[in-house]
Design an enzyme around this catalytic site. Structure first.
Site, mmCIF file in Angstrom:
data_model
loop_
_atom_site.group_PDB
_atom_site.id
_atom_site.type_symbol
_atom_site.label_atom_id
_atom_site.label_comp_id
_atom_site.label_asym_id
_atom_site.label_seq_id
_atom_site.Cartn_x
_atom_site.Cartn_y
_atom_site.Cartn_z
ATOM 1 N N ALA A 198 106.899 109.053 56.030
ATOM 2 C CA ALA A 198 107.533 110.372 56.141
ATOM 3 C C ALA A 198 108.887 110.437 55.427
ATOM 4 O O ALA A 198 109.322 111.517 55.011
ATOM 5 C CB ALA A 198 107.687 110.739 57.613
ATOM 6 N N HIS A 213 109.579 109.023 52.482
ATOM 7 C CA HIS A 213 109.255 109.374 51.091
ATOM 8 C C HIS A 213 108.811 110.846 51.010
ATOM 9 O O HIS A 213 109.182 111.555 50.082
ATOM 10 C CB HIS A 213 108.109 108.499 50.573
ATOM 11 C CG HIS A 213 108.434 107.043 50.494
ATOM 12 N ND1 HIS A 213 107.898 106.120 51.352
ATOM 13 C CD2 HIS A 213 109.239 106.348 49.659
ATOM 14 C CE1 HIS A 213 108.347 104.920 51.048
ATOM 15 N NE2 HIS A 213 109.171 105.022 50.023
ATOM 16 N N GLY A 268 105.586 102.754 46.565
ATOM 17 C CA GLY A 268 104.374 103.017 47.338
ATOM 18 C C GLY A 268 104.548 102.699 48.808
ATOM 19 O O GLY A 268 105.668 102.646 49.312
ATOM 20 N N ALA A 269 103.411 102.499 49.502
ATOM 21 C CA ALA A 269 103.398 102.318 50.967
ATOM 22 C C ALA A 269 104.205 103.464 51.588
ATOM 23 O O ALA A 269 105.128 103.251 52.375
ATOM 24 C CB ALA A 269 103.955 100.955 51.363
ATOM 25 N N LEU A 270 103.828 104.657 51.203
ATOM 26 C CA LEU A 270 104.656 105.832 51.500
ATOM 27 C C LEU A 270 104.600 106.235 52.968
ATOM 28 O O LEU A 270 103.582 106.076 53.636
ATOM 29 C CB LEU A 270 104.201 107.004 50.621
ATOM 30 C CG LEU A 270 104.221 106.725 49.113
ATOM 31 C CD1 LEU A 270 103.786 107.966 48.334
ATOM 32 C CD2 LEU A 270 105.594 106.255 48.639
ATOM 33 N N ARG A 289 108.459 98.475 55.152
ATOM 34 C CA ARG A 289 108.356 97.149 55.777
ATOM 35 C C ARG A 289 108.044 97.234 57.274
ATOM 36 O O ARG A 289 107.624 96.242 57.864
ATOM 37 C CB ARG A 289 109.655 96.366 55.573
ATOM 38 C CG ARG A 289 109.879 95.944 54.132
ATOM 39 C CD ARG A 289 111.012 94.944 54.038
ATOM 40 N NE ARG A 289 111.027 94.277 52.751
ATOM 41 C CZ ARG A 289 111.678 94.703 51.684
ATOM 42 N NH1 ARG A 289 112.385 95.802 51.757
ATOM 43 N NH2 ARG A 289 111.621 94.027 50.550
ATOM 44 N N LYS A 310 118.945 105.486 52.853
ATOM 45 C CA LYS A 310 118.753 104.251 53.617
ATOM 46 C C LYS A 310 119.144 103.053 52.739
ATOM 47 O O LYS A 310 119.778 102.119 53.199
ATOM 48 C CB LYS A 310 117.312 104.094 54.100
ATOM 49 C CG LYS A 310 117.163 102.840 54.979
ATOM 50 C CD LYS A 310 115.854 102.797 55.682
ATOM 51 C CE LYS A 310 114.794 102.155 54.860
ATOM 52 N NZ LYS A 310 115.051 100.728 54.573
ATOM 53 N N GLN A 369 112.638 93.155 40.781
ATOM 54 C CA GLN A 369 113.711 93.332 41.775
ATOM 55 C C GLN A 369 113.516 92.462 43.008
ATOM 56 O O GLN A 369 114.305 92.538 43.945
ATOM 57 C CB GLN A 369 113.845 94.803 42.164
ATOM 58 C CG GLN A 369 112.701 95.366 42.996
ATOM 59 C CD GLN A 369 112.848 96.863 43.192
ATOM 60 O OE1 GLN A 369 112.605 97.646 42.275
ATOM 61 N NE2 GLN A 369 113.245 97.279 44.377
ATOM 62 N N GLN A 425 121.880 100.773 46.839
ATOM 63 C CA GLN A 425 121.045 101.087 45.673
ATOM 64 C C GLN A 425 121.439 102.445 45.092
ATOM 65 O O GLN A 425 121.562 102.602 43.867
ATOM 66 C CB GLN A 425 119.576 101.088 46.090
ATOM 67 C CG GLN A 425 118.636 101.686 45.042
ATOM 68 C CD GLN A 425 117.183 101.514 45.411
ATOM 69 O OE1 GLN A 425 116.632 100.433 45.243
ATOM 70 N NE2 GLN A 425 116.541 102.560 45.891
HETATM 71 O O1 PAF Z 1 113.863 102.053 46.672
HETATM 72 C C1 PAF Z 1 112.812 101.643 46.139
HETATM 73 O O2 PAF Z 1 111.707 101.842 46.644
HETATM 74 C C2 PAF Z 1 112.896 100.875 44.825
HETATM 75 O O3 PAF Z 1 114.000 100.044 44.807
HETATM 76 C C3 PAF Z 1 112.847 101.792 43.589
HETATM 77 C C4 PAF Z 1 114.064 102.689 43.494
HETATM 78 C C5 PAF Z 1 111.594 102.632 43.615
HETATM 79 C C6 PAF Z 1 112.818 100.929 42.314
HETATM 80 O O4 PAF Z 1 111.710 100.093 42.286
#
Ligand code: PAF
Length: 281
Positions: free
Chosen positions: A35, A37, A31-33, A187, A149, A61, A153
């Site tokens: 551009a 996303h 969330g907190a989307l 963030r 980014k 996480q 991950q």
């Molecule tokens: O990149 C993120 O926002 C998170 O690590 C993810 C992949 C949605 C998993 O919670």
């Protein structure tokens, strides 16, 4: 667009579509989307019949409770953005829905997940793999989209998909930046106007280091970035590594491999920001 909060409802919506041969794109988010996303979702919409976006701040996480508490939550605004991007479903489950009992599964992809973020955020990638694998099992997407980014991950998720194995195509999408170069991040909303200005030094330093790297060694380039960040007001470097873009292991010479990336994490005040830049490949 439909907002769904339970696994059962999402599965029953998707089962019919899958049986009808529709391709399903998944964009996992917390969330907190922004551009960045939106660019993932638009690409998923262009490449699939149906797009599901998960909007879930995954507690497993976060190794820092304060970071979890302060993580921005903006579901209403997220839904407006996702509707405009053409997503079909937003999946926003509660923590109890995603984790009816504690997830004790362990994911370990050393040395991919033990360097950089893995070193400074122990357990982080285990939590990411827990939630992403659950999302894959629930949604059974044709393709899943992740931003570059979060470079490490993306590498860890690709490895999880390869080893599990999940029959899912992982699509990495380029970093989206503000016009002045700052990498978009949820963030960033926690930065004051002054910190926002200071944070700009991160991308500016990385961009300048690409030019610098053309006439200097890996060690000199590392030092160049480290000392520029150290001199920047308001910033504190956590790490900067120049790595093989596939194995994420440190490189010592530009000729060692064809794909070389610089990964950086910097604290701006108490906000932890990450970014990366390609040097070769
Ligand atoms: O990149 C993120 O926002 C998170 O690590 C993810 C992949 C949605 C998993 O919670």
């Amino acid at each position: 667009m439909k907002l769904i909060q339970t696994v059962k409802e999402l599965r029953s919506e998707l089962d019919g579509l899958r049986k009808a041969g529709k391709t399903i794109g998944l964009v996992p988010t917390m969330g907190a989307l922004h551009a960045g996303h939106a660019s993932l979702v638009k690409r998923a919409v262009a490449e699939n019949d149906v797009v599901v976006v998960s909007d879930f701040v995954n507690p497993t996480q976060f190794n820092d409770k304060n970071d979890l508490l302060k993580y921005p939550r903006t579901l209403e605004a997220d839904c407006a953005l996702l509707e405009a991007c053409g997503a079909a479903f937003v999946f926003a489950p509660s923590v109890e829905e995603m984790y009816p009992e504690p997830d004790t599964r362990q994911f370990s992809y050393a040395p991919l997940d033990t360097v950089m973020e893995g070193k400074y955020r122990p357990g982080h990638f285990n939590g990411v793999c827990q939630v992403v694998s659950k999302l894959f099992l629930i949604v059974e997407p044709t393709r899943a989209y992740f931003g570059e980014k979060d470079f490490q991950q993306l590498a860890v998720i690709r490895e999880m998909v390869r080893r599990y194995p999940f029959p899912i195509e992982i699509v990495g999408c380029p970093i989206v930046r503000e016009v002045d170069g700052l990498a978009l991040s949820s963030r960033n909303t926690r930065l004051s106007a002054e910190q926002r200005e200071q944070a700009l030094q991160i991308s500016q330093t990385l961009f300048a280091s690409v030019e610098y790297s053309k006439t200097h060694t890996v060690a000199e380039t590392r030092l160049y970035v480290e000392s520029r960040i150290a001199r920047s007001e308001g910033l504190r470097l956590e790490y900067f590594e120049i790595v093989d873009g596939n194995t994420l292991q440190t490189v010592n010479g530009w000729d060692e491999t064809e794909y070389i990336v610089g990964c950086i994490t910097v604290f701006c005040g108490e906000v932890r920001l990450i970014d990366n830049i390609k040097y070769r490949g």
